[in-house]
Design a protein around this motif. Sequence first.
Motif, PDB file in Angstrom:
ATOM      1  N   GLU A   1       0.700  -1.121  -0.186  1.00 39.54           N
ATOM      2  CA  GLU A   1      -0.115  -0.011   0.091  1.00 39.54           C
ATOM      3  C   GLU A   1       0.939   1.372   0.030  1.00 39.54           C
ATOM      4  N   THR A   2       1.856   1.147   0.662  1.00 46.38           N
ATOM      5  CA  THR A   2       2.866   2.509   0.750  1.00 46.38           C
ATOM      6  C   THR A   2       3.977   2.269  -0.049  1.00 46.38           C
ATOM      7  N   HIS A   3       4.606   1.244  -0.905  1.00 49.37           N
ATOM      8  CA  HIS A   3       5.565   1.147  -1.528  1.00 49.37           C
ATOM      9  C   HIS A   3       5.369   0.780  -2.664  1.00 49.37           C
ATOM     10  N   THR A   4       6.284   1.302  -3.718  1.00 49.16           N
ATOM     11  CA  THR A   4       6.315   0.890  -5.161  1.00 49.16           C
ATOM     12  C   THR A   4       7.505   0.426  -5.535  1.00 49.16           C
ATOM     13  N   VAL A   5       7.389  -0.747  -6.732  1.00 51.88           N
ATOM     14  CA  VAL A   5       8.804  -0.995  -7.316  1.00 51.88           C
ATOM     15  C   VAL A   5       8.816  -0.116  -8.555  1.00 51.88           C
ATOM     16  N   ILE A   6      10.130   0.359  -8.690  1.00 52.09           N
ATOM     17  CA  ILE A   6      10.527   1.071  -9.977  1.00 52.09           C
ATOM     18  C   ILE A   6      11.750   0.518 -10.470  1.00 52.09           C
ATOM     19  N   ARG A   7      11.860   0.631 -11.819  1.00 53.25           N
ATOM     20  CA  ARG A   7      13.056   0.287 -12.601  1.00 53.25           C
ATOM     21  C   ARG A   7      13.845   1.372 -13.114  1.00 53.25           C
ATOM     22  N   LEU A   8      15.178   1.192 -12.581  1.00 50.98           N
ATOM     23  CA  LEU A   8      16.165   2.289 -13.181  1.00 50.98           C
ATOM     24  C   LEU A   8      17.210   1.360 -14.160  1.00 50.98           C
ATOM     25  N   ILE A   9      17.293   2.103 -15.330  1.00 54.27           N
ATOM     26  CA  ILE A   9      18.142   1.261 -16.333  1.00 54.27           C
ATOM     27  C   ILE A   9      18.979   2.274 -16.950  1.00 54.27           C
ATOM     28  N   THR A  10      20.318   1.438 -16.946  1.00 58.47           N
ATOM     29  CA  THR A  10      21.427   2.002 -17.967  1.00 58.47           C
ATOM     30  C   THR A  10      21.129   1.477 -19.236  1.00 58.47           C
ATOM     31  N   SER A  11      22.311   1.903 -20.307  1.00 56.38           N
ATOM     32  CA  SER A  11      22.325   1.544 -21.520  1.00 56.38           C
ATOM     33  C   SER A  11      23.697   1.760 -22.140  1.00 56.38           C
ATOM     34  N   TRP A  12      23.700   1.465 -23.330  1.00 53.86           N
ATOM     35  CA  TRP A  12      25.063   1.860 -24.108  1.00 53.86           C
ATOM     36  C   TRP A  12      25.378   3.226 -24.210  1.00 53.86           C
ATOM     37  N   SER A  13      24.242   4.217 -23.882  1.00 52.95           N
ATOM     38  CA  SER A  13      24.247   5.701 -23.974  1.00 52.95           C
ATOM     39  C   SER A  13      24.498   6.232 -22.756  1.00 52.95           C
ATOM     40  N   THR A  14      24.215   5.694 -21.416  1.00 48.02           N
ATOM     41  CA  THR A  14      24.452   6.341 -20.212  1.00 48.02           C
ATOM     42  C   THR A  14      25.802   6.879 -19.978  1.00 48.02           C
ATOM     43  N   SER A  15      25.970   7.812 -19.477  1.00 48.25           N
ATOM     44  CA  SER A  15      27.367   8.546 -19.471  1.00 48.25           C
ATOM     45  C   SER A  15      27.724   8.600 -17.947  1.00 48.25           C
ATOM     46  N   GLN A  16      28.951   8.775 -17.744  1.00 45.57           N
ATOM     47  CA  GLN A  16      29.321   9.103 -16.171  1.00 45.57           C
ATOM     48  C   GLN A  16      28.762  10.146 -15.659  1.00 45.57           C
ATOM     49  N   GLU A  17      28.446  11.225 -16.415  1.00 47.54           N
ATOM     50  CA  GLU A  17      27.647  12.473 -15.840  1.00 47.54           C
ATOM     51  C   GLU A  17      26.203  11.842 -15.470  1.00 47.54           C
ATOM     52  N   ASP A  18      25.743  11.402 -16.285  1.00 49.26           N
ATOM     53  CA  ASP A  18      24.517  10.929 -15.914  1.00 49.26           C
ATOM     54  C   ASP A  18      24.484   9.971 -14.449  1.00 49.26           C
ATOM     55  N   LEU A  19      25.619   9.386 -14.464  1.00 49.36           N
ATOM     56  CA  LEU A  19      25.489   8.762 -12.945  1.00 49.36           C
ATOM     57  C   LEU A  19      25.691   9.474 -11.756  1.00 49.36           C
ATOM     58  N   ASP A  20      26.664  10.508 -12.028  1.00 49.70           N
ATOM     59  CA  ASP A  20      26.912  11.473 -11.150  1.00 49.70           C
ATOM     60  C   ASP A  20      25.638  12.397 -10.846  1.00 49.70           C
ATOM     61  N   GLU A  21      24.967  12.600 -11.839  1.00 51.73           N
ATOM     62  CA  GLU A  21      23.698  13.239 -11.641  1.00 51.73           C
ATOM     63  C   GLU A  21      22.772  12.553 -10.781  1.00 51.73           C
ATOM     64  N   LEU A  22      22.678  11.497 -11.062  1.00 50.75           N
ATOM     65  CA  LEU A  22      21.865  10.389 -10.488  1.00 50.75           C
ATOM     66  C   LEU A  22      22.112  10.222  -8.846  1.00 50.75           C
ATOM     67  N   LYS A  23      23.355  10.237  -8.491  1.00 51.17           N
ATOM     68  CA  LYS A  23      23.954  10.135  -7.327  1.00 51.17           C
ATOM     69  C   LYS A  23      23.361  11.385  -6.445  1.00 51.17           C
ATOM     70  N   LYS A  24      23.565  12.471  -7.178  1.00 45.93           N
ATOM     71  CA  LYS A  24      23.299  13.748  -6.640  1.00 45.93           C
ATOM     72  C   LYS A  24      21.712  13.651  -6.276  1.00 45.93           C
ATOM     73  N   ILE A  25      20.842  13.184  -7.321  1.00 46.24           N
ATOM     74  CA  ILE A  25      19.528  13.201  -7.049  1.00 46.24           C
ATOM     75  C   ILE A  25      18.954  12.393  -5.912  1.00 46.24           C
ATOM     76  N   LEU A  26      19.651  11.317  -5.825  1.00 50.39           N
ATOM     77  CA  LEU A  26      19.181  10.246  -4.766  1.00 50.39           C
ATOM     78  C   LEU A  26      19.808  10.742  -3.488  1.00 50.39           C
TER      79      LEU A  26
END
Lengths: 342, 342, 342, 342
Positions: free
Chosen positions: B317-342
Amino acid sequence: MLHFENDYNKGAHPAILEALLATNHQGLSGYGFDSYSQAAIEKIRLATACPHAQVTFLTGGTQTNQVVISAMLQSYEGVIAADTGHIASHEAGAIEFSGHKVLTLPHQEGKIFAADIKELLEDFYADANHSHMVFPGMVYLSHPTEYGTLYSKKELTEIAEICRTYDIPLFLDGARLGYALAAKDADLDLAAIAELTDVFYIGGTKLGALMGEAIVFTKNNQPKQFTTIVKQHGALLAKGRLLGIQFDCLFSDNLYLELGRHGIEMAEQMKVILEEKGYSFYLKSPTNQQFIILDNQELPRLTEAGLLYSFWEKYDETHTVIRLITSWSTSQEDLDELKKIL
Amino acid sequence: MLHFENDYNKGAHPAILEALLATNHQGLSGYGFDSYSQAAIEKIRLATACPHAQVTFLTGGTQTNQVVISAMLQSYEGVIAADTGHIASHEAGAIEFSGHKVLTLPHQEGKIFAADIKELLEDFYADANHSHMVFPGMVYLSHPTEYGTLYSKKELTEIAEICRTYDIPLFLDGARLGYALAAKDADLDLAAIAELTDVFYIGGTKLGALMGEAIVFTKNNQPKQFTTIVKQHGALLAKGRLLGIQFDCLFSDNLYLELGRHGIEMAEQMKVILEEKGYSFYLKSPTNQQFIILDNQELPRLTEAGLLYSFWEKYDETHTVIRLITSWSTSQEDLDELKKIL
Amino acid sequence: MLHFENDYNKGAHPAILEALLATNHQGLSGYGFDSYSQAAIEKIRLATACPHAQVTFLTGGTQTNQVVISAMLQSYEGVIAADTGHIASHEAGAIEFSGHKVLTLPHQEGKIFAADIKELLEDFYADANHSHMVFPGMVYLSHPTEYGTLYSKKELTEIAEICRTYDIPLFLDGARLGYALAAKDADLDLAAIAELTDVFYIGGTKLGALMGEAIVFTKNNQPKQFTTIVKQHGALLAKGRLLGIQFDCLFSDNLYLELGRHGIEMAEQMKVILEEKGYSFYLKSPTNQQFIILDNQELPRLTEAGLLYSFWEKYDETHTVIRLITSWSTSQEDLDELKKIL
Amino acid sequence: MLHFENDYNKGAHPAILEALLATNHQGLSGYGFDSYSQAAIEKIRLATACPHAQVTFLTGGTQTNQVVISAMLQSYEGVIAADTGHIASHEAGAIEFSGHKVLTLPHQEGKIFAADIKELLEDFYADANHSHMVFPGMVYLSHPTEYGTLYSKKELTEIAEICRTYDIPLFLDGARLGYALAAKDADLDLAAIAELTDVFYIGGTKLGALMGEAIVFTKNNQPKQFTTIVKQHGALLAKGRLLGIQFDCLFSDNLYLELGRHGIEMAEQMKVILEEKGYSFYLKSPTNQQFIILDNQELPRLTEAGLLYSFWEKYDETHTVIRLITSWSTSQEDLDELKKIL
């Protein structure tokens, strides 16, 4: 041989054969436009208290399910059914062959329930990706179910309400409907079924006819050009009289209900015999199908004694569920013989 | 916006666009008879160590599944799949639309196993009524599965053996195959997959192509008149060069495997970030899809911060499963940004 | 090699490749929900003077015909077409594969006419047995036709009127629409086509795109859940951007019309060359396809000289009809070379 | 009313009803596994001089055509037929509904010929683009044709030879086969038909049965899992006895041939009456269907006099072709009455 293996091992009720004989030399229109088919339709309208019912006669159950379901669904829709539903398991994929997915729900003694249907529908529309999925476009119930169980009026009403909320039709497969109508404590009569469903069929093959099922569209909702759709499925009988005359008989003098009552009375007696003999029931159904659990070692003896039954499923390593079934044609002598064998 | 919602949100790997530019003015044969398509086929034969592989390029995964499955099945056959298999859940009923039932088995983290497939097949042939049922005519696996999990060589070998015992083909959906090949501890390479399966496809759409999937028939078993079958499904691309050039690129200089490796490396880093941040994993997959359980209240914050993710399913009732997905086009900057947001 | 065999032997117009490059690193939504697809839709609404047009991009012509026709027809309906119509002859039975009959009318230079369509419809409804026949449920035209010929505004208006009288949709296959729009003396522009038809498509594959066709429903009549229908046919492209960006280009700065004009200009020059050289025309078409009658003995010489053409049909025992075709990518040098060879 | 409108307006031959009555109380296996069906199969094997014939009973002609054709064709194949063939014109698109194109040839009095079939096949394989077209995968003939005409043994032999050359099956629709066998100067008997065709059916509906057609596979070529295929089409009758008993009757004491002979004798007398009365024949058929050309003004008079006939087609502005048809059930009194009316 003692026939308890199915409810279609005899020919037809004598009244039906007499009617076929009596009308044999009449020249009649084909494709269901004969006077007997028209008379049968009127009698069914009366019996279902549904004066505007649109009625079509086909020759068998799988054919009827395929024609009705594929005629009513849009191409992107599937039909919700119990995982034990006939269309889901024993129709050789006739629904998928016509392009539609069967969306199964787990059954309880062959039944599905309004709450589960509602949840399936809610989940579907809540899913952001539902345009990549098969739309639930109809609910299919068998009554009696494949386990001989029945829906109550309350249960059917709740399911009908969900269907109306989501604007999808409710289809009731009545291959053995006569036994449902005659069961003790059954509270759904033909009028209630006609009112609550959008379409259903009245099974003849298992209730005294040579063959035949009567599709009843109850809400002035018969798909356009339905005769052409029936033809396209190879389901349009040239001598439609053969179906019309039979249903005219079945719906004269209460014959259909009488045949159901007889089957049920035989089933009730059979249940008593089985109980007295100490057999263990897998399920106690209120209709003509009964399921008992037997030690595997007992099976050859029954077969040798000439008893025909249906293998249903493996119960465990040493036991098997078999089905014994009465019908409109089961006689008192059959039951006496069964008692002797058991 | 930060794209972790799917693995097809960017265009193509630059080498592919360059190749399209470089070949743009060449006049080439249509429908896959151009020299680039032929070269790509040769490279795939080499990469799969399957010198007689029959290769066809189509534009998308659902299309590929529909064409392969309906081309290989007899009309009375269905395909065995996990209930979470893409064909069972997210292809809008494309398999049923082409006339075939998907025979589902319960999954474990997206996978099905030889023992369960064997039981299904044994039960089917043991059932005296099986001529009234859909024949199991093929096994479908996704690798990686819809949960990012992988079959081991042992598991795939066992499934292949069952398929050979029952003489039904084994089809492997490799929409994300590159990520499977590159995963740590993965013991299935292209040659093993070609050897164990009867047909599989190598996904390009999710691995650096604009679009495209390469069907590989490995046992000289491509259905007769396959081009006509493809055409009949509306799946034959006039400018087949567009697919041939892309796969020619992907199978030059190890590009396909490199793209998979990059996606996996990004996923491994993402897993570390998620662990460090204390997120709870629904499932820890060895490939590019990761599933975490979030408090529902956290979701709006992530969205506001510009993180794109996939809703997967309600956890409670209070939790959700989400999917996070990387790919051939994911960059190091994307991960850094993700880290910041999380 | 000199390419006059078809209009899809080159890649794409450079502007399209540039746009793909320029947008390559942008993260975009899938399945046609990206901003470029939306922009392309707006531009097509403007170009067709049909502000409420519902536009969907697919990858090829046969796919488009199958999706549109099967989505719009009832199961008991077929589609009226010229016996030379692409759907009747060169789509591997894709329409029948989706369950529908093509009801053919004899063509005149590839065209069918209001009077013949009217007669077919009148005869059908006059036939007392028409419920045993396939209902005519749509009219399909190609414009230009498979012979390169064009409907006049008057002809299309008359056909549209018949369709409205019988309440069946009019579908125009515009695989080569750009050449029709640019032909000398053509009096049908995009706005007129949008007004007169119920649905049509704008072909990109043969007019400068890598691939792609834009379906335009003009009367707010797109079938419900069209995305799901497209998906079910395996026709939904994950990276819908690839189609959106191309049509955004084609409908910027009049590019689509320019490409058509170029193809026509080349065709007009080719006609002059053919006339000067004394070739005999099977048919003089106003668009980019030209059909000439050759002595069979001349064919090997042309092939040896490197000219690629299409075999069209046997003319008589000693002559053959071949097709020579120009396109958006034909150059002045190609024509000079052709002149030399002929 | 005087019934010359079709050959299925009466019930069944009395012997059939008697057999149904006599066997009515016997408990029998379902789905064609009863002893009467088995006996009927043996009798048909004898009558066709085809000891290994594989025989299946279905309920109607359109159903039979759909099941046989779709079971035998590959997905990319269509069936060659006369443009007047029943499957091409009066089966509501049942063949297309099951995914296959009917490839029509122009008829001559309802017939098609080896030379035309050969040309179609040669042209198909000569066409370099044939992989974009529907493969001709079967030849369908009706015998008698829809115009009552017959193939000679020579004609059928030539067609069979073409089919064998191209390795495609020859299917003969025998909805009215009994009338063909009994026609004067007919030189094709059941044994010859079994030898020359790959599959054919023996029509019961129009020759004294309540309903029923017997499919005969003559070359040990019944498609695998044919029962499941039949079930999947909704064509498997639960009480298969109903078909078995009828064909057991029809193939006892030469009844089937006798019924055919009676129908033909009546037709010959009818032809004499029509000639005497000066009617003009559209076509003089050797079987039970006769086609005459009437002044439109004469039609109301016939109807008022109680004569039922079939409208066939408009002849010209002031004339109509009607069909008058005799059958196994036409009596001498019927003919006397007809003579009076005409």
